[in-house]
Design a protein around this motif. Structure first.
Motif, mmCIF file in Angstrom:
data_model
loop_
_atom_site.group_PDB
_atom_site.id
_atom_site.type_symbol
_atom_site.label_atom_id
_atom_site.label_comp_id
_atom_site.label_asym_id
_atom_site.label_seq_id
_atom_site.Cartn_x
_atom_site.Cartn_y
_atom_site.Cartn_z
ATOM 1 N N PRO A 74 0.822 -1.217 0.000
ATOM 2 C CA PRO A 74 0.000 0.000 0.000
ATOM 3 C C PRO A 74 0.853 1.263 0.000
ATOM 4 C CG PRO A 74 0.033 -1.003 2.168
ATOM 5 C CD PRO A 74 0.702 -1.972 1.246
ATOM 6 N N ARG A 75 0.345 2.303 -0.656
ATOM 7 C CA ARG A 75 1.060 3.580 -0.717
ATOM 8 C C ARG A 75 0.527 4.585 0.294
ATOM 9 N NH1 ARG A 75 4.163 3.949 -5.293
ATOM 10 N NH2 ARG A 75 3.811 2.370 -6.883
ATOM 11 N N ALA A 76 -0.601 4.299 0.922
ATOM 12 C CA ALA A 76 -1.202 5.241 1.865
ATOM 13 C C ALA A 76 -0.269 5.492 3.045
ATOM 14 C CB ALA A 76 -2.536 4.703 2.357
ATOM 15 N N ARG A 77 -0.351 6.698 3.596
ATOM 16 C CA ARG A 77 0.526 7.033 4.719
ATOM 17 C C ARG A 77 0.120 6.291 5.990
ATOM 18 N NH1 ARG A 77 1.042 12.754 6.330
ATOM 19 N NH2 ARG A 77 -1.236 12.731 6.198
ATOM 20 N N ARG A 78 -1.177 6.095 6.176
ATOM 21 C CA ARG A 78 -1.662 5.392 7.366
ATOM 22 C C ARG A 78 -2.040 3.968 6.959
ATOM 23 N NH1 ARG A 78 -5.682 8.969 10.901
ATOM 24 N NH2 ARG A 78 -7.218 8.128 9.436
ATOM 25 N N ARG A 79 -1.593 2.997 7.765
ATOM 26 C CA ARG A 79 -1.826 1.600 7.408
ATOM 27 C C ARG A 79 -2.332 0.826 8.620
ATOM 28 N NH1 ARG A 79 2.651 3.569 5.319
ATOM 29 N NH2 ARG A 79 3.985 2.655 6.944
ATOM 30 N N LEU A 80 -3.505 0.257 8.452
ATOM 31 C CA LEU A 80 -4.201 -0.471 9.511
ATOM 32 C C LEU A 80 -4.337 -1.930 9.096
ATOM 33 C CD1 LEU A 80 -6.129 -0.744 12.017
ATOM 34 C CD2 LEU A 80 -7.977 0.053 10.506
ATOM 35 N N LEU A 81 -3.995 -2.840 10.000
ATOM 36 C CA LEU A 81 -4.132 -4.273 9.731
ATOM 37 C C LEU A 81 -4.956 -4.910 10.843
ATOM 38 C CD1 LEU A 81 -1.574 -6.739 8.326
ATOM 39 C CD2 LEU A 81 -2.652 -7.312 10.510
ATOM 40 N N LEU A 82 -5.967 -5.685 10.456
ATOM 41 C CA LEU A 82 -6.827 -6.378 11.414
ATOM 42 C C LEU A 82 -6.689 -7.875 11.205
ATOM 43 C CD1 LEU A 82 -8.654 -3.874 9.893
ATOM 44 C CD2 LEU A 82 -9.924 -4.212 12.020
ATOM 45 N N VAL A 83 -6.678 -8.626 12.312
ATOM 46 C CA VAL A 83 -6.583 -10.081 12.258
ATOM 47 C C VAL A 83 -7.858 -10.665 12.856
ATOM 48 C CG1 VAL A 83 -5.260 -12.122 12.915
ATOM 49 C CG2 VAL A 83 -4.081 -9.946 12.518
ATOM 50 N N HIS A 84 -8.555 -11.483 12.066
ATOM 51 C CA HIS A 84 -9.776 -12.136 12.529
ATOM 52 C C HIS A 84 -9.702 -13.627 12.229
ATOM 53 C CE1 HIS A 84 -12.235 -8.850 14.011
ATOM 54 N NE2 HIS A 84 -11.789 -8.110 13.010
ATOM 55 N N SER A 85 -10.442 -14.403 13.001
ATOM 56 C CA SER A 85 -10.342 -15.858 12.924
ATOM 57 C C SER A 85 -11.143 -16.467 11.787
ATOM 58 C CB SER A 85 -10.794 -16.484 14.250
ATOM 59 O OG SER A 85 -9.956 -16.077 15.295
ATOM 60 N N HIS A 86 -12.375 -16.011 11.600
ATOM 61 C CA HIS A 86 -13.293 -16.629 10.638
ATOM 62 C C HIS A 86 -13.996 -15.549 9.830
ATOM 63 C CE1 HIS A 86 -13.492 -18.887 14.578
ATOM 64 N NE2 HIS A 86 -12.955 -19.797 13.798
ATOM 65 N N PRO A 87 -14.473 -15.876 8.623
ATOM 66 C CA PRO A 87 -15.353 -14.945 7.930
ATOM 67 C C PRO A 87 -16.572 -14.642 8.808
ATOM 68 C CG PRO A 87 -14.665 -16.735 6.470
ATOM 69 C CD PRO A 87 -14.224 -17.116 7.853
ATOM 70 N N ASP A 88 -16.934 -13.440 8.928
ATOM 71 C CA ASP A 88 -18.016 -12.791 9.681
ATOM 72 C C ASP A 88 -17.496 -12.089 10.925
ATOM 73 O OD1 ASP A 88 -17.987 -14.680 11.851
ATOM 74 O OD2 ASP A 88 -19.973 -15.441 11.425
ATOM 75 N N ASP A 89 -16.374 -12.566 11.504
ATOM 76 C CA ASP A 89 -15.827 -11.900 12.694
ATOM 77 C C ASP A 89 -15.471 -10.447 12.392
ATOM 78 O OD1 ASP A 89 -15.964 -14.152 14.385
ATOM 79 O OD2 ASP A 89 -14.038 -14.902 13.656
ATOM 80 N N GLU A 90 -14.952 -10.211 11.186
ATOM 81 C CA GLU A 90 -14.525 -8.853 10.837
ATOM 82 C C GLU A 90 -15.705 -7.892 10.834
ATOM 83 O OE1 GLU A 90 -16.608 -10.002 7.445
ATOM 84 O OE2 GLU A 90 -15.066 -11.210 8.421
ATOM 85 N N SER A 91 -16.865 -8.373 10.397
ATOM 86 C CA SER A 91 -18.043 -7.506 10.305
ATOM 87 C C SER A 91 -18.718 -7.335 11.656
ATOM 88 C CB SER A 91 -19.040 -8.094 9.298
ATOM 89 O OG SER A 91 -18.456 -8.198 8.018
ATOM 90 N N ILE A 92 -18.743 -8.391 12.463
ATOM 91 C CA ILE A 92 -19.421 -8.346 13.756
ATOM 92 C C ILE A 92 -18.754 -7.347 14.694
ATOM 93 C CG2 ILE A 92 -19.898 -9.674 15.857
ATOM 94 C CD1 ILE A 92 -20.288 -12.136 14.007
ATOM 95 N N THR A 93 -17.439 -7.449 14.856
ATOM 96 C CA THR A 93 -16.773 -6.622 15.872
ATOM 97 C C THR A 93 -16.125 -5.360 15.326
ATOM 98 O OG1 THR A 93 -14.738 -7.925 15.694
ATOM 99 C CG2 THR A 93 -16.332 -8.615 17.360
ATOM 100 N N THR A 94 -15.751 -5.351 14.052
ATOM 101 C CA THR A 94 -15.008 -4.195 13.524
ATOM 102 C C THR A 94 -15.529 -3.722 12.170
ATOM 103 O OG1 THR A 94 -13.338 -5.692 12.573
ATOM 104 C CG2 THR A 94 -12.875 -4.778 14.754
#
Length: 303
Positions: free
Chosen positions: A6-26
């Protein structure tokens, strides 16, 4: 999915266990930062959720005990959810199918525990033998992306699922080994937010809420004083709701006016909250003395 740096200055990485976890909590957090052209968001999903139950009767044959095709189906759900959130960089840890959903034993309500070791699949994410390889795989992604901010789970994995616990372990280890990481957050929900959300749903049964309300103390939460960061995600609720609905095999969203709730296959109504909260920690897991943050990048100088 994208493999470019990525070229963006700010870079965020999230780690989730299963599909749907990313949407439920974050889901709101992902949508918020994806909408910022100066922020690159990377989602790492550790498994395909192969051991999940299925809410859609006509798809019940996909489950592990039958066709064992649920994981492949959930890739499509994950991609649809990512599109709803505006996310273009979604990766599967180690590649598609490298590590498998470990499954769980329901302890009480929505809390989980690890299944007996003899029931684990040889490729289970929570396998003790796989931990070092998982840390290395996540560290390679972090080395490429160079995130300043990493989001994962707390030591209990939020609600006890063994894959969430393992995701916590490898997130902390890989973050400690990545020089770009300035802040590590655990996604958590404060007691008061849960209670307020449940209070707002009182009487919703008369409006057609099809599930029972969670009882006091039944939903996972943490003491309010442990919260360092609170993000108002109300402007991104439509994106979050769309992402949740993309995971149709796993959960259902109910709405009546401004009231929003969702439920997994256990049919316990949970409030869909308008804030997503986090605890800022050091690499050793000790809380950092910060409160009142409203941006995950607060205090970070970006170039």
């Amino acid at each position: 999915m994208s493999d470019r740096i990525p070229r963006a200055r700010r870079r965020l990485l999230l780690v989730h266990s299963h599909p749907d976890d990313e949407s439920i909590t974050t889901g709101g957090t992902i949508a918020r930062y994806c909408a910022d052209p100066d922020t690159h968001v990377t989602l790492v999903t550790c498994t395909l959720g192969e051991q999940g139950e299925v809410m859609v009767p006509e798809l019940e044959g996909l489950v592990a005990e039958q066709a064992d095709q649920l994981g492949g189906y959930r890739i499509g759900e994950l991609r649809a959810a990512a599109a709803a959130l505006g996310l273009s960089d979604q990766r599967l840890l180690g590649g598609i199918g490298q590590w498998r959903d470990s499954g769980m034993v329901v302890a009480d309500g929505v809390h989980a525990a690890a299944p007996p070791p003899e029931l684990l699949h040889p490729r289970a994410l929570s396998s003790a033998e796989a931990r070092d390889a998982q840390i290395a795989a996540l560290a390679r992604i972090m080395d490429e992306v160079q995130p300043q901010v990493v989001v994962g789970y707390d030591p209990g994995g939020g609600y006890g699922h063994p894959d969430h616990v393992r995701a916590h372990e490898i997130t902390m280890a890989a973050s400690a080994a990545t020089s770009s990481v300035r802040k590590i957050y655990w996604t958590v929900t404060p007691h008061s937010d849960i209670q307020r959300g449940l209070d707002e749903l009182v009487g919703a049964e008369q409006e057609g809420l099809p599930w029972r309300l969670a009882k006091a103390g039944e939903l996972p939460s943490v003491p309010d004083q442990t919260i360092s960061t609170r993000l108002d995600v109300e402007p991104w609720l439509p994106a979050k709701v769309a992402a949740l609905r993309a995971h149709a095999t796993q959960l259902t969203v109910w709405q009546s006016g401004t009231r929003l709730a969702w439920a997994l296959t256990n049919e316990i109504a949970q409030p869909l909250l308008r804030n997503e909260c986090f605890t800022l920690v050091d690499t050793d897991g000790s809380p950092r003395p910060v409160t009142g943050e409203t941006d995950l990048f607060d205090g970070i100088e970006v170039r």
